[in-house]
Motif scaffolding. Structure first.
Motif, PDB file in Angstrom:
ATOM      1  N   PRO A 104       6.347   9.170 -20.492  1.00  0.00           N
ATOM      2  CA  PRO A 104       7.325   9.256 -19.424  1.00  0.00           C
ATOM      3  C   PRO A 104       8.422   9.797 -20.145  1.00  0.00           C
ATOM      4  O   PRO A 104       8.915   9.727 -21.352  1.00  0.00           O
ATOM      5  CB  PRO A 104       7.736   8.024 -19.141  1.00  0.00           C
ATOM      6  N   ILE A 105       9.401  10.358 -19.513  1.00  0.00           N
ATOM      7  CA  ILE A 105      10.362  10.806 -20.059  1.00  0.00           C
ATOM      8  C   ILE A 105      11.339   9.633 -20.315  1.00  0.00           C
ATOM      9  O   ILE A 105      11.300   8.667 -19.574  1.00  0.00           O
ATOM     10  CB  ILE A 105      11.491  11.394 -19.070  1.00  0.00           C
TER      11      ILE A 105
ATOM     12  N   GLY B 137      30.486   8.084 -15.016  1.00  0.00           N
ATOM     13  CA  GLY B 137      29.559   8.792 -14.320  1.00  0.00           C
ATOM     14  C   GLY B 137      28.457   8.014 -13.753  1.00  0.00           C
ATOM     15  O   GLY B 137      28.387   6.928 -13.996  1.00  0.00           O
ATOM     16  N   MET B 138      27.657   8.584 -12.847  1.00  0.00           N
ATOM     17  CA  MET B 138      26.374   8.108 -11.984  1.00  0.00           C
ATOM     18  C   MET B 138      25.288   9.135 -12.058  1.00  0.00           C
ATOM     19  O   MET B 138      25.434  10.049 -12.038  1.00  0.00           O
ATOM     20  CB  MET B 138      26.969   7.704 -10.873  1.00  0.00           C
ATOM     21  N   TYR B 139      24.110   8.579 -11.917  1.00  0.00           N
ATOM     22  CA  TYR B 139      22.854   9.192 -11.796  1.00  0.00           C
ATOM     23  C   TYR B 139      22.094   8.501 -10.747  1.00  0.00           C
ATOM     24  O   TYR B 139      21.950   7.419 -10.881  1.00  0.00           O
ATOM     25  CB  TYR B 139      22.304   9.755 -12.731  1.00  0.00           C
ATOM     26  N   TYR B 140      21.448   8.998  -9.678  1.00  0.00           N
ATOM     27  CA  TYR B 140      20.499   8.742  -8.698  1.00  0.00           C
ATOM     28  C   TYR B 140      19.261   9.274  -8.842  1.00  0.00           C
ATOM     29  O   TYR B 140      19.246  10.570  -8.514  1.00  0.00           O
ATOM     30  CB  TYR B 140      21.343   8.531  -7.290  1.00  0.00           C
ATOM     31  N   ASN B 141      18.050   8.696  -8.938  1.00  0.00           N
ATOM     32  CA  ASN B 141      16.770   9.413  -8.828  1.00  0.00           C
ATOM     33  C   ASN B 141      16.074   9.229  -7.367  1.00  0.00           C
ATOM     34  O   ASN B 141      16.033   8.242  -6.727  1.00  0.00           O
ATOM     35  CB  ASN B 141      15.797   8.567  -9.778  1.00  0.00           C
ATOM     36  N   LEU B 142      15.975  10.500  -6.823  1.00  0.00           N
ATOM     37  CA  LEU B 142      15.534  10.660  -5.651  1.00  0.00           C
ATOM     38  C   LEU B 142      13.668  10.560  -5.789  1.00  0.00           C
ATOM     39  O   LEU B 142      13.305  11.791  -5.813  1.00  0.00           O
ATOM     40  CB  LEU B 142      15.886  11.978  -4.751  1.00  0.00           C
ATOM     41  N   GLY B 143      13.163   9.314  -5.595  1.00  0.00           N
ATOM     42  CA  GLY B 143      11.613   9.282  -6.056  1.00  0.00           C
ATOM     43  C   GLY B 143      11.621   9.587  -7.570  1.00  0.00           C
ATOM     44  O   GLY B 143      12.277   9.193  -8.288  1.00  0.00           O
ATOM     45  N   ASP B 144      10.538  10.369  -7.908  1.00  0.00           N
ATOM     46  CA  ASP B 144      10.136  10.553  -9.236  1.00  0.00           C
ATOM     47  C   ASP B 144      10.244  11.925  -9.509  1.00  0.00           C
ATOM     48  O   ASP B 144       9.868  12.528 -10.777  1.00  0.00           O
ATOM     49  CB  ASP B 144       8.811  10.048  -9.542  1.00  0.00           C
ATOM     50  N   LYS B 145      10.747  12.972  -8.779  1.00  0.00           N
ATOM     51  CA  LYS B 145      10.992  14.311  -8.959  1.00  0.00           C
ATOM     52  C   LYS B 145      12.406  14.923  -9.148  1.00  0.00           C
ATOM     53  O   LYS B 145      12.400  16.028  -9.644  1.00  0.00           O
ATOM     54  CB  LYS B 145      10.231  15.145  -7.913  1.00  0.00           C
TER      55      LYS B 145
ATOM     56  N   PRO C 126       5.934  14.221 -16.847  1.00  0.00           N
ATOM     57  CA  PRO C 126       6.319  13.037 -17.294  1.00  0.00           C
ATOM     58  C   PRO C 126       7.134  13.048 -18.567  1.00  0.00           C
ATOM     59  O   PRO C 126       7.881  12.294 -18.689  1.00  0.00           O
ATOM     60  CB  PRO C 126       5.088  12.207 -17.297  1.00  0.00           C
ATOM     61  N   SER C 127       6.970  14.528 -19.268  1.00  0.00           N
ATOM     62  CA  SER C 127       7.705  14.488 -20.421  1.00  0.00           C
ATOM     63  C   SER C 127       8.523  15.735 -20.557  1.00  0.00           C
ATOM     64  O   SER C 127       9.215  16.084 -21.692  1.00  0.00           O
ATOM     65  CB  SER C 127       6.632  14.760 -21.675  1.00  0.00           C
TER      66      SER C 127
END
Length: 243
Positions: free
Chosen positions: A26-27, A178-186, A214-215
């Motif tokens: 994984p990343i 700052g902020m980050y938000y993942n929309l699913g896994d893509k 994933p990497s």
């Protein structure tokens, strides 16, 4: 142009292809938003290769290693006007970065890390913020910093905030968030307000992160939004593997 420096840069760019990532690696946890550092670090025995293409055909390669649990060290080197048709390619002085995650966080408290980031951006600007034939930088190094990170409000939405002082000069104390938000896994959305001390020096950056594998992740972002000619579009790609 210094041939030895260019050779070192090319070695950095090609080094990732000499290492192999196991299928499904994984990343690692998000260690940076765009320019804002989070409290996360790469795992021990992980190596991260980050290539950024940005203003005036500049390409920077940053290599970070997880040398001990919660401790990362790395080095960065850039070539100015490498992309395009310019004959005046300059390999800039290398910089280094380091981070130590001193607290993992809890249900109520954020994760905490301290570090140093020597990377500078915007080579070739004068004191009037005009692109010229100089050796000055538009964005100075972040220097020593303290950063806090935790998930907030909804799952997948993470916030970071902290302070930094370039070259350990307390008279040059800045803040960042700052902020980050993942929309699913893509796909991930990125937003940050960096270098906060006054409105003229602060930087608003927005971007998106695309997880190609994933990497492997690709970032597209705009830096210094609302700053006219100083605004820039960047692309960067990160590859994470084990060593």
């Amino acid at each position: 142009m210094n041939i030895k420096r260019l050779t070192a840069l090319l070695a950095c760019l090609l080094c990732p292809f000499a290492l192999q990532a196991a299928q499904g690696d994984p990343i690692s946890l998000e260690t940076m938003i765009i320019d804002v550092p989070t409290a996360e670090t790469f795992d021990r025995y992980q190596a991260s290769f980050l290539t950024r293409a940005y203003d005036h055909g500049t390409v920077m390669e940053s290599i970070d290693f997880g040398v001990y649990p919660r401790i990362n060290i790395g080095v960065s080197i850039a070539a100015h006007e490498l992309l395009g048709s310019s004959d005046d390619v300059r390999v800039l002085d290398p910089d280094f970065q380091a981070k130590w995650k001193i607290y993992d966080g809890s249900l109520y408290l954020p994760a905490i890390a301290i570090g140093y980031d020597g990377r500078r951006y915007g080579y070739g600007y004068n004191e009037h913020r005009v692109y010229a034939d100089t050796k000055e930088y538009l964005d100075d190094r972040k220097g020593g910093y303290l950063t806090l990170t935790r998930e907030i409000i909804v799952p997948g939405l993470n916030a970071a905030a902290g302070m930094n002082f370039s070259d350990f000069d307390w008279d040059e104390l800045y803040w960042f968030t700052g902020m980050y938000y993942n929309l699913g896994d893509k796909v991930g959305l990125l937003a940050e307000w960096d270098n906060i001390r006054n409105m003229r020096d602060s930087r608003l950056n927005l971007g998106a992160r695309f997880y190609l594998h994933p990497s492997l992740a690709l970032d597209a972002a705009v830096r210094r939004i609302g700053r006219g000619d100083e605004s820039e579009r960047i692309l960067q790609i990160r590859y994470v593997t084990n060593f």
